[in-house]
Structures are given as C-alpha cells and as structure tokens.
Design a protein around this motif. Structure first.
Motif, short mmCIF file in Angstrom:
data_model
loop_
_atom_site.label_atom_id
_atom_site.label_comp_id
_atom_site.label_asym_id
_atom_site.label_seq_id
_atom_site.Cartn_x
_atom_site.Cartn_y
_atom_site.Cartn_z
N HIS A 83 0.86 -1.18 0.00
CA HIS A 83 0.00 0.00 0.00
C HIS A 83 0.89 1.23 0.00
O HIS A 83 1.71 1.41 0.89
CB HIS A 83 -0.89 -0.02 1.24
CG HIS A 83 -1.85 1.12 1.32
ND1 HIS A 83 -2.43 1.51 2.48
CD2 HIS A 83 -2.34 1.96 0.36
CE1 HIS A 83 -3.23 2.53 2.26
NE2 HIS A 83 -3.19 2.82 0.98
N TYR A 84 0.72 2.09 -1.00
CA TYR A 84 1.51 3.32 -1.11
C TYR A 84 0.63 4.52 -0.84
O TYR A 84 -0.46 4.65 -1.42
CB TYR A 84 2.10 3.45 -2.52
CG TYR A 84 3.15 2.41 -2.84
CD1 TYR A 84 4.49 2.62 -2.53
CD2 TYR A 84 2.80 1.21 -3.44
CE1 TYR A 84 5.45 1.67 -2.81
CE2 TYR A 84 3.76 0.25 -3.72
CZ TYR A 84 5.08 0.48 -3.41
OH TYR A 84 6.02 -0.46 -3.68
N VAL A 85 1.10 5.42 0.02
CA VAL A 85 0.45 6.70 0.27
C VAL A 85 1.56 7.74 0.24
O VAL A 85 2.48 7.71 1.06
CB VAL A 85 -0.27 6.73 1.64
CG1 VAL A 85 -0.89 8.10 1.88
CG2 VAL A 85 -1.32 5.64 1.71
N LYS A 86 1.48 8.65 -0.76
CA LYS A 86 2.56 9.62 -0.93
C LYS A 86 2.14 10.71 -1.88
O LYS A 86 1.08 10.66 -2.49
CB LYS A 86 3.81 8.92 -1.44
CG LYS A 86 3.60 8.17 -2.74
CD LYS A 86 4.84 7.38 -3.09
CE LYS A 86 4.62 6.45 -4.26
NZ LYS A 86 5.85 5.81 -4.65
N THR A 87 3.01 11.70 -2.02
CA THR A 87 2.85 12.76 -3.00
C THR A 87 3.96 12.59 -4.03
O THR A 87 5.14 12.49 -3.66
CB THR A 87 2.95 14.15 -2.35
OG1 THR A 87 1.93 14.25 -1.35
CG2 THR A 87 2.76 15.25 -3.37
N GLU A 88 3.58 12.50 -5.31
CA GLU A 88 4.55 12.34 -6.39
C GLU A 88 4.52 13.55 -7.30
O GLU A 88 3.43 14.04 -7.63
CB GLU A 88 4.23 11.11 -7.24
CG GLU A 88 4.36 9.79 -6.54
CD GLU A 88 4.01 8.61 -7.44
OE1 GLU A 88 3.49 8.81 -8.56
OE2 GLU A 88 4.24 7.47 -7.02
N PRO A 89 5.69 14.02 -7.76
CA PRO A 89 5.69 15.05 -8.79
C PRO A 89 5.37 14.41 -10.15
O PRO A 89 5.93 13.38 -10.50
CB PRO A 89 7.12 15.60 -8.76
CG PRO A 89 7.94 14.49 -8.19
CD PRO A 89 7.03 13.70 -7.29
N PHE A 90 4.42 15.02 -10.86
CA PHE A 90 4.09 14.61 -12.22
C PHE A 90 4.63 15.68 -13.15
O PHE A 90 4.21 16.84 -13.09
CB PHE A 90 2.58 14.47 -12.40
CG PHE A 90 2.03 13.12 -12.02
CD1 PHE A 90 1.26 12.40 -12.91
CD2 PHE A 90 2.28 12.58 -10.76
CE1 PHE A 90 0.75 11.15 -12.57
CE2 PHE A 90 1.76 11.35 -10.40
CZ PHE A 90 1.00 10.63 -11.31
N PHE A 91 5.59 15.29 -13.99
CA PHE A 91 6.24 16.20 -14.93
C PHE A 91 5.56 16.11 -16.30
O PHE A 91 4.84 15.15 -16.60
CB PHE A 91 7.72 15.83 -15.08
CG PHE A 91 8.54 16.14 -13.86
CD1 PHE A 91 9.21 17.35 -13.74
CD2 PHE A 91 8.66 15.22 -12.83
CE1 PHE A 91 9.96 17.64 -12.62
CE2 PHE A 91 9.41 15.49 -11.71
CZ PHE A 91 10.08 16.71 -11.60
#
Length: 145
Positions: A83-91
């Motif tokens: 289970h992943y919970v995070k903030t990712e940069p979308f380029f």
C-alpha cells in the motif's frame, strides 16, 4: 502500514494532444490498469533526474524531453501487495510527433507485469474499461498544459 517511497511520473503528450500510458497487471490483486511512465527516485537523484531516467528506461523516449514543469499529486494505491500513500511530482514531456515507444530496459518485476502501452485521447482515457492511475489524471493534465 503504508509505504511512502519517493517516485516521479511523466505525462507525455504528442502532437495530437494524446497522452502516453503504460498498461500494467498487478498479479497480487489481479487488477489491470493504465499509468504514466515513472518510478522510484534513487538516492542522490532529484525528482526531475528520476523522471528523465525512468522515462528512458520504461519507454525508450529521450529523458531530455521531460520539462522542469510539474505538479504534486497525492497518491493512495496498492501495487503487488504494498500500500503506497505519498505525493509524487508529475512532470510534463511534449512531443511534436508521436514517437515510437520501446520498453526495453524494464526491471524483472516490470517485465512480469508490463502489458503494453498506448497513446490516448482525452475521450479514450475517459472511456477505458480498465482503471487509470491516478483517477484524476485529466485534471492533472489540465494543470500541466
């Protein structure tokens, strides 16, 4: 417990305003879904460097096509039992044509789960029978364009 491993993604847009997505099969949950190219940020890498590297590895497209233009995206998803919970940069990466995609540098895990790729119009994205990750991809695209 949720995993927060840092990662970066790339929204590739061609001359017809289509978006490149990769198709994956999570054999743990038996879910097939579409997602933009991207992956983990290695120690010492910036998010932009990771996005450029991952784009090259997963698609064969030139990493320098990734612009230093991004939005933070909240993610909450499962992948291969984690289970992943995070903030990712979308380029954003823009192309003045529709480049050929060659996923030749996939990891062993990716090779076992990769099911192909396609360039999708907005209408096609909205009509896909399989989930798109993240679900708010069109809104993210609107922020970047």
């Amino acid at each position: 417990m949720a995993d927060s491993r840092p990662a970066a993604r790339v929204l590739c847009v061609d001359a017809q305003e289509r978006v490149l997505l990769l198709r994956w099969h999570d054999h743990v949950s038996d879910v097939i879904f579409w997602e933009p190219p991207g992956g983990g940020i290695e120690p010492g890498e910036t998010p932009l460097e990771a996005a450029r590297r991952e784009l090259g590895e997963e698609t064969g497209l030139p990493g320098e096509s990734v612009l230093d233009l991004w939005v933070p995206v909240e993610r909450d998803y499962h992948w291969l039992g984690v289970h992943y919970v995070k903030t990712e940069p979308f380029f954003l990466a823009r192309f003045d044509h529709t480049p050929d995609v060659a996923s030749t540098e996939l990891t062993p895990e990716e090779n076992g789960t990769y099911r192909g790729h396609a360039w999708h119009t907005r209408e096609e994205l909205a009509a896909l029978p399989e989930p798109v990750e993240p679900p708010n991809l069109l809104a993210i695209l609107d922020h970047l364009l």
